[in-house]
Design an enzyme around this catalytic site. Structure first.
Site, short mmCIF file in Angstrom:
data_model
loop_
_atom_site.label_atom_id
_atom_site.label_comp_id
_atom_site.label_asym_id
_atom_site.label_seq_id
_atom_site.Cartn_x
_atom_site.Cartn_y
_atom_site.Cartn_z
N GLN A 1 5.49 -1.94 -8.05
CA GLN A 1 5.03 -2.39 -9.37
C GLN A 1 3.67 -3.07 -9.32
O GLN A 1 3.21 -3.60 -10.34
CB GLN A 1 6.07 -3.31 -10.02
CG GLN A 1 6.15 -4.71 -9.44
CD GLN A 1 7.11 -5.61 -10.20
OE1 GLN A 1 8.32 -5.48 -10.05
NE2 GLN A 1 6.60 -6.52 -11.01
N ALA A 2 3.00 -3.05 -8.15
CA ALA A 2 1.72 -3.78 -8.04
C ALA A 2 0.70 -3.30 -9.08
O ALA A 2 -0.12 -4.06 -9.55
CB ALA A 2 1.16 -3.65 -6.63
N PHE A 3 0.78 -2.02 -9.44
CA PHE A 3 -0.21 -1.45 -10.39
C PHE A 3 0.12 -1.79 -11.84
O PHE A 3 -0.69 -1.52 -12.73
CB PHE A 3 -0.25 0.08 -10.24
CG PHE A 3 0.98 0.75 -10.83
CD1 PHE A 3 2.17 0.76 -10.14
CD2 PHE A 3 0.94 1.33 -12.09
CE1 PHE A 3 3.31 1.34 -10.69
CE2 PHE A 3 2.07 1.92 -12.64
CZ PHE A 3 3.26 1.92 -11.93
N ASP B 1 6.13 -4.04 -1.56
CA ASP B 1 6.12 -3.39 -2.88
C ASP B 1 6.32 -1.89 -2.72
O ASP B 1 6.41 -1.16 -3.71
CB ASP B 1 4.79 -3.67 -3.60
CG ASP B 1 4.81 -3.15 -5.03
OD1 ASP B 1 5.78 -3.48 -5.76
OD2 ASP B 1 3.89 -2.42 -5.44
N SER C 1 0.81 -1.23 0.00
CA SER C 1 0.00 0.00 0.00
C SER C 1 0.84 1.27 0.00
O SER C 1 0.95 1.93 -1.02
CB SER C 1 -1.00 -0.04 1.14
OG SER C 1 -1.99 -1.02 0.83
N GLU D 1 11.15 5.31 -0.42
CA GLU D 1 11.31 4.83 -1.80
C GLU D 1 11.59 5.93 -2.82
O GLU D 1 12.14 5.67 -3.89
CB GLU D 1 10.07 4.04 -2.24
CG GLU D 1 8.83 4.88 -2.43
CD GLU D 1 7.61 4.05 -2.87
OE1 GLU D 1 7.30 3.05 -2.21
OE2 GLU D 1 6.98 4.43 -3.87
#
Ligand code: NAD
Length: 333
Positions: free
Chosen positions: A299-301, A261, A236, A266
């Site tokens: 990169q989840a999206f 993720d 999230s 970041e």
């Protein structure tokens, strides 16, 4: 006449999908690789819209600089909006939109990809086999079937993740300040308070927005409550997790594994190729040394379906707002 749009922090896939969206012919896309901050706001001079992403800085100063440059609309091409000062935007008369549910499936499926890879040591097995090392020592995982999953946040993504966990034959506990009892009853999911969720769950998965309330929800205190050996998954926002506390819990074995993720610090690291550089972030470097930590860089999206939907909603909203129409339902902040 085409409308200039300033698009910050773009990568090749953003350019490809935004350029291919229906209605893109109305725009003169100014794709910038740098992020939005006060110093880069002038790149939007003459543009009606500034299109931004998760690590752009949309605090009071950059927003004021954008407004001064003539921008009227901030179009977030993501769901999370913790990087935008909505009060400041309102005071400046800026309309802010986002893309709330572009593909919760993309994010939910990546959550499972991370968990399965981590638990079954796929990341280690992949490297071993490429080195002609066919040994299985150190690759023992556990069955998800019969275990308990704790899903924090049962909005678009969390609900799907919970349903997938049920498909694996897991017991699912959930926490959300706005529970959905009908959905929970339909899928055999039980809402509990966070303390019980942390104490009972073999896998804890976070699906909440980053707000002052949720910042560091995984911290020294909550980690004390978790079941020893539990696995934590966070797709999230990085700052939901206190990284130092997680490193300590990994060192003591309190956490059995961590899949991330997103990462607190970041910005400037994730999405970039730093392979030729010296890693400056000691906590990220430490995390990467654990065999039971698996990290992907936000990169989840990243599926075709999600990118297409992000481009569709963003493009339509830019056109609508420029024409003085209301943005698509549910997208205005
Ligand atoms: P959503 O708004 O549909 O659901 C969020 C849920 O969290 C809501 O049900 C809300 O009630 C709940 N919530 C709020 N505060 C809470 C708290 N303190 N404890 C527990 N639950 C709480 O959002 P979503 O689409 O499911 O996405 C969740 C988050 O995932 C986004 O805010 C975004 O930050 C992040 N995200 C990450 C990626 C990625 O690529 N890694 C992609 C999309 C979204």
């Amino acid at each position: 006449m085409t409308l200039p749009v300033a698009i910050y922090d773009t990568k090749p896939y953003d350019r490809e999908f935004l350029s291919a969206a229906e209605g893109a012919e109305h725009f003169d896309h100014h794709f910038h690789s740098f992020r939005l901050e006060e110093a880069t706001a002038s790149a939007a001079e003459g543009a009606h819209t500034a299109c931004i992403f998760v690590n752009d800085h949309a605090g009071p100063e950059p927003l004021a600089a954008l407004a001064k440059a003539g921008v009227k609309h901030i179009a977030l091409r993501c769901a999370g909006f913790n990087n935008v000062d909505l009060e400041a935007a309102k005071d400046l008369g800026l309309t802010v939109t986002r893309v709330p549910g572009y593909s919760p499936h993309a994010v939910a499926e990546h959550t499972l990809a991370l968990l399965l890879a981590l638990n079954r040591r796929i990341h280690r097995a992949y490297n071993r086999v490429r080195e002609m090392n066919f040994s299985l020592s150190g690759l023992v995982g556990f069955d998800l079937h019969g275990k308990t999953a704790g899903v924090v946040g049962t909005g678009r993504t969390g609900a799907l993740v919970a349903q997938i966990f049920r498909g694996f034959g897991m017991k699912v506990l959930a926490y959300d300040p706005y529970p959905n009892p009908d959905w929970a009853a339909e899928h055999g999911i039980t809402y509990v308070e966070t303390q019980e969720l942390f104490a009972q769950s073999d896998v804890i998965s976070l699906h909440v927005p980053l707000t002052p309330d949720t910042r560091h929800m995984i911290c020294e205190e909550s980690l004390e409550q978790i079941k020893p050996g539990a696995h934590l998954v966070n797709v999230s926002r990085g700052a939901l997790v206190d990284t130092s506390a997680v490193i300590t819990a990994l060192k003591t074995g309190k956490l059995g594994g961590v899949a991330l993720d997103v990462y607190e610090e970041e910005e400037g690291v994730f999405f970039e190729d730093l392979s030729g550089e010296v890693m400056q972030d000691d906590e990220l470097a430490r995390l990467m040394t654990f065999p039971n930590v698996l990290i992907t860089s936000h990169q989840a999206f990243l599926t075709r379906e999600a990118l297409r939907e992000i481009a569709r909603v963003t493009t339509e909203n830019i056109l609508r707002i420029h024409q003085g129409k209301a943005p698509l339902e549910g997208t205005e902040l």
